[in-house]
Write a protein that holds these residues in place. Structure first.
Motif, PDB file in Angstrom:
ATOM      1  N   ALA A 114      16.025   0.327 -11.392  1.00 32.28           N
ATOM      2  CA  ALA A 114      16.091  -0.116 -12.715  1.00 32.28           C
ATOM      3  C   ALA A 114      14.714  -0.233 -13.647  1.00 32.28           C
ATOM      4  N   ARG A 115      13.725  -0.835 -12.865  1.00 37.34           N
ATOM      5  CA  ARG A 115      12.543  -1.151 -13.339  1.00 37.34           C
ATOM      6  C   ARG A 115      11.256  -0.843 -12.361  1.00 37.34           C
ATOM      7  N   PRO A 116      11.135   0.451 -12.186  1.00 38.07           N
ATOM      8  CA  PRO A 116       9.903   0.748 -11.124  1.00 38.07           C
ATOM      9  C   PRO A 116       8.461   0.304 -11.414  1.00 38.07           C
ATOM     10  N   SER A 117       8.336  -0.323 -12.736  1.00 37.99           N
ATOM     11  CA  SER A 117       7.115  -0.686 -13.001  1.00 37.99           C
ATOM     12  C   SER A 117       6.777  -1.943 -12.588  1.00 37.99           C
ATOM     13  N   THR A 118       7.549  -2.895 -12.075  1.00 37.13           N
ATOM     14  CA  THR A 118       7.565  -4.362 -11.710  1.00 37.13           C
ATOM     15  C   THR A 118       7.274  -4.480 -10.397  1.00 37.13           C
ATOM     16  N   ILE A 119       6.250  -5.216  -9.753  1.00 41.13           N
ATOM     17  CA  ILE A 119       6.165  -5.068  -8.134  1.00 41.13           C
ATOM     18  C   ILE A 119       7.054  -6.137  -7.704  1.00 41.13           C
ATOM     19  N   ASP A 120       7.431  -7.157  -8.100  1.00 44.01           N
ATOM     20  CA  ASP A 120       8.468  -8.292  -7.463  1.00 44.01           C
ATOM     21  C   ASP A 120       9.268  -7.512  -6.702  1.00 44.01           C
ATOM     22  N   PRO A 121      10.296  -6.854  -7.155  1.00 44.94           N
ATOM     23  CA  PRO A 121      11.325  -6.271  -6.349  1.00 44.94           C
ATOM     24  C   PRO A 121      10.850  -5.203  -5.098  1.00 44.94           C
ATOM     25  N   PHE A 122       9.726  -4.589  -5.419  1.00 46.01           N
ATOM     26  CA  PHE A 122       8.862  -3.942  -4.231  1.00 46.01           C
ATOM     27  C   PHE A 122       8.466  -4.691  -3.042  1.00 46.01           C
ATOM     28  N   TYR A 123       8.099  -6.085  -3.371  1.00 43.69           N
ATOM     29  CA  TYR A 123       7.548  -6.789  -2.420  1.00 43.69           C
ATOM     30  C   TYR A 123       8.817  -7.443  -1.770  1.00 43.69           C
ATOM     31  N   GLY A 124       9.759  -7.687  -2.465  1.00 45.68           N
ATOM     32  CA  GLY A 124      11.153  -8.332  -1.785  1.00 45.68           C
ATOM     33  C   GLY A 124      11.338  -7.353  -0.728  1.00 45.68           C
ATOM     34  N   ARG A 125      11.720  -5.977  -1.383  1.00 43.65           N
ATOM     35  CA  ARG A 125      12.282  -5.016  -0.519  1.00 43.65           C
ATOM     36  C   ARG A 125      11.121  -4.879   0.964  1.00 43.65           C
ATOM     37  N   GLY A 126      10.068  -4.663   0.584  1.00 40.06           N
ATOM     38  CA  GLY A 126       8.881  -4.852   1.723  1.00 40.06           C
ATOM     39  C   GLY A 126       9.294  -5.930   2.588  1.00 40.06           C
ATOM     40  N   LEU A 127       9.511  -7.270   2.159  1.00 38.74           N
ATOM     41  CA  LEU A 127       9.644  -8.387   3.158  1.00 38.74           C
ATOM     42  C   LEU A 127      10.970  -7.973   3.898  1.00 38.74           C
ATOM     43  N   CYS A 128      11.987  -7.411   3.104  1.00 37.12           N
ATOM     44  CA  CYS A 128      13.306  -7.400   3.925  1.00 37.12           C
ATOM     45  C   CYS A 128      13.116  -6.192   5.109  1.00 37.12           C
ATOM     46  N   ILE A 130      10.279  -5.205   6.598  1.00 37.02           N
ATOM     47  CA  ILE A 130       9.681  -5.639   7.715  1.00 37.02           C
ATOM     48  C   ILE A 130      10.458  -6.630   8.753  1.00 37.02           C
ATOM     49  N   GLN A 131      11.086  -7.479   8.158  1.00 35.91           N
ATOM     50  CA  GLN A 131      11.941  -8.512   8.855  1.00 35.91           C
ATOM     51  C   GLN A 131      12.999  -7.836   9.529  1.00 35.91           C
ATOM     52  N   LEU A 132      13.662  -6.671   9.080  1.00 41.29           N
ATOM     53  CA  LEU A 132      14.540  -5.971   9.819  1.00 41.29           C
ATOM     54  C   LEU A 132      14.021  -4.896  10.795  1.00 41.29           C
ATOM     55  N   GLY A 133      12.834  -5.174  11.064  1.00 40.05           N
ATOM     56  CA  GLY A 133      12.189  -3.988  11.992  1.00 40.05           C
ATOM     57  C   GLY A 133      11.846  -2.597  11.330  1.00 40.05           C
ATOM     58  N   ASP A 134      11.773  -2.358  10.178  1.00 44.23           N
ATOM     59  CA  ASP A 134      11.403  -1.204   9.587  1.00 44.23           C
ATOM     60  C   ASP A 134      10.268  -1.088   8.961  1.00 44.23           C
ATOM     61  N   ALA A 135       8.930  -1.180   9.846  1.00 47.27           N
ATOM     62  CA  ALA A 135       7.688  -1.237   9.218  1.00 47.27           C
ATOM     63  C   ALA A 135       7.313  -0.083   8.280  1.00 47.27           C
ATOM     64  N   ALA A 136       7.904   0.943   8.964  1.00 44.89           N
ATOM     65  CA  ALA A 136       7.468   2.301   8.222  1.00 44.89           C
ATOM     66  C   ALA A 136       7.977   2.110   6.724  1.00 44.89           C
ATOM     67  N   ALA A 137       9.091   1.779   6.326  1.00 44.80           N
ATOM     68  CA  ALA A 137       9.767   1.659   5.066  1.00 44.80           C
ATOM     69  C   ALA A 137       9.059   0.674   4.386  1.00 44.80           C
ATOM     70  N   ALA A 138       8.699  -0.388   4.913  1.00 45.36           N
ATOM     71  CA  ALA A 138       8.004  -1.484   4.136  1.00 45.36           C
ATOM     72  C   ALA A 138       6.460  -1.249   3.700  1.00 45.36           C
ATOM     73  N   LEU A 139       5.832   0.070   4.391  1.00 48.14           N
ATOM     74  CA  LEU A 139       4.581   0.244   4.041  1.00 48.14           C
ATOM     75  C   LEU A 139       4.455   0.848   2.637  1.00 48.14           C
ATOM     76  N   PRO A 140       4.923   1.805   2.198  1.00 46.16           N
ATOM     77  CA  PRO A 140       4.842   2.102   0.676  1.00 46.16           C
ATOM     78  C   PRO A 140       5.072   0.824  -0.317  1.00 46.16           C
ATOM     79  N   GLU A 143       2.067  -1.568   0.243  1.00 45.02           N
ATOM     80  CA  GLU A 143       0.900  -0.800  -0.324  1.00 45.02           C
ATOM     81  C   GLU A 143       0.713  -0.901  -1.857  1.00 45.02           C
ATOM     82  N   GLN A 144       2.008  -0.669  -2.483  1.00 43.13           N
ATOM     83  CA  GLN A 144       1.825  -0.722  -4.108  1.00 43.13           C
ATOM     84  C   GLN A 144       1.734  -2.306  -4.635  1.00 43.13           C
ATOM     85  N   VAL A 145       2.341  -3.146  -3.821  1.00 45.58           N
ATOM     86  CA  VAL A 145       2.190  -4.546  -4.433  1.00 45.58           C
ATOM     87  C   VAL A 145       0.686  -4.947  -4.078  1.00 45.58           C
ATOM     88  N   VAL A 146      -0.080  -4.652  -2.943  1.00 47.57           N
ATOM     89  CA  VAL A 146      -1.255  -4.820  -2.750  1.00 47.57           C
ATOM     90  C   VAL A 146      -2.440  -4.271  -3.541  1.00 47.57           C
TER      91      VAL A 146
END
Length: 245
Positions: A114-128, A130-140, A143-146
Motif C-alpha cells: 500500500a505504501r512502499p515509500s515508508t521504511i517501517d513496514p519493511f523493517y517489521g517484515r524483515g524482523l518477522c 529473520i525470526q522465522l528463519g528466513d534470513a534471505a527474505a529479510a535481507l532486501p 538493506e532498504q531500512v539501513v
C-alpha cells in the motif's frame, strides 16, 4: 529455623513454593535457590521481596496483551472496509508484539504494497522473516531500512542486517557491518550475534570477548533492566559454556 517453620506452617511452605515457582520461571541468579531452600520461609520472603515484587511492574505487559488482542480483533473488522496502509502496519506491529510472526509478516506485506515509500513496514517484515528463519527474505527489507536510516531502532536494524548477512554466508559483509554497529550500539542481541559469527569462523577468543561484554553489563544495570535482559544473560552464559577455551 525449624521452630520458625513450625510456627508459620503451612504459610511458610506456601511462601517457599511460590518462591520456587517464580525462580523456575524467571531464572534469576542461582544463589537465590539456596536462600529459598536453606533459609526456609524467611529466605523465601526475602526472595519474593527482592525478585518477585519488582517483577510486578513487568507483569503489566500481560495486561497489555488483553488490550492488544482486543485491538487486533477491531482492526480485523476495520480492514474489511478500510484496508489502508496504517491499519495494516498497526496490525503487523500488534501481531509482532504477540509473537505471531507469520500473521505479522502477512500484514506488513500488505502495508508495504500500500505504501512502499515508508521504511517501517519493511523493517517489521524483515524482523518477522529473520525470526522465522528466513534470513534471505529479510535481507532486501533490512538493506532498504539501513540504507535510508542507518541508526534505525537504535542501530538494531544494522545489527540484524549484519546477522542476516552472516546467516546467508556473506561473512565479510557481516563482519564489516557488525564492527560498525558494535562501535555505536550496546545491544546485547547485536553482541551475541557477532559472537556467533566469530565462533563459526573458529575465532573463539574474540567470540568470548563479545559474550563477556554482555555479562559485564549485568552488575551495573538497574534491577528492572537486569530483569529485562535475563534472556540475553542466559544466552551469553550458555554460549560461553559451549565455546572451547
Amino acid at each position: 529455623m525449624g521452630l520458625l517453620s513450625h510456627l508459620f506452617y503451612p504459610w511458610g511452605l506456601i511462601l517457599q513454593a511460590l518462591a520456587i515457582i517464580h525462580f523456575i520461571r524467571r531464572r534469576p541468579d542461582t544463589y537465590w535457590i539456596y536462600v529459598i531452600l536453606f533459609l526456609g520461609p524467611i529466605g523465601a520472603a526475602v526472595y519474593l521481596f527482592a525478585e518477585a515484587l519488582p517483577d510486578i511492574g513487568l507483569a503489566r505487559h500481560s495486561f497489555q496483551g488483553f488490550s492488544r488482542r482486543k485491538r487486533i480483533a477491531q482492526l480485523q473488522v476495520t480492514i474489511r472496509d478500510n484496508p489502508s496502509y496504517g491499519n495494516y502496519e498497526e496490525l503487523g506491529d500488534l501481531y509482532l508484539e504477540e509473537g505471531k510472526l507469520q500473521p505479522a509478516r502477512d500484514a506488513f506485506d500488505k502495508a508495504v504494497a500500500a505504501r512502499p515509500s515508508t521504511i517501517d513496514p519493511f523493517y517489521g517484515r524483515g524482523l518477522c522473516a529473520i525470526q522465522l528463519g528466513d534470513a534471505a527474505a529479510a535481507l532486501p527489507d533490512l538493506e532498504q531500512v539501513v540504507a535510508k536510516d542507518p541508526d534505525h531502532d537504535f542501530y538494531r536494524a544494522a545489527g540484524l542486517l549484519a546477522h542476516a548477512y552472516a546467516l546467508t554466508g556473506q561473512k565479510e559483509r557481516a563482519e564489516a557491518l557488525f564492527q560498525r554497529a558494535t562501535g555505536i550500539s550496546t545491544l546485547s542481541e547485536t553482541y551475541l550475534n557477532y559472537a556467533t559469527l566469530l565462533a563459526s569462523e573458529g575465532r573463539n577468543a574474540e567470540a568470548r570477548e563479545w559474550i563477556q561484554k554482555v555479562l559485564d553489563k549485568k552488575p551495573t544495570m538497574p534491577g528492572y533492566q537486569r530483569r529485562r535482559e535475563r534472556p540475553w544473560f542466559r544466552s551469553a552464559a550458555a554460549m560461553l559454556k559451549r565455546l572451547p577455551a
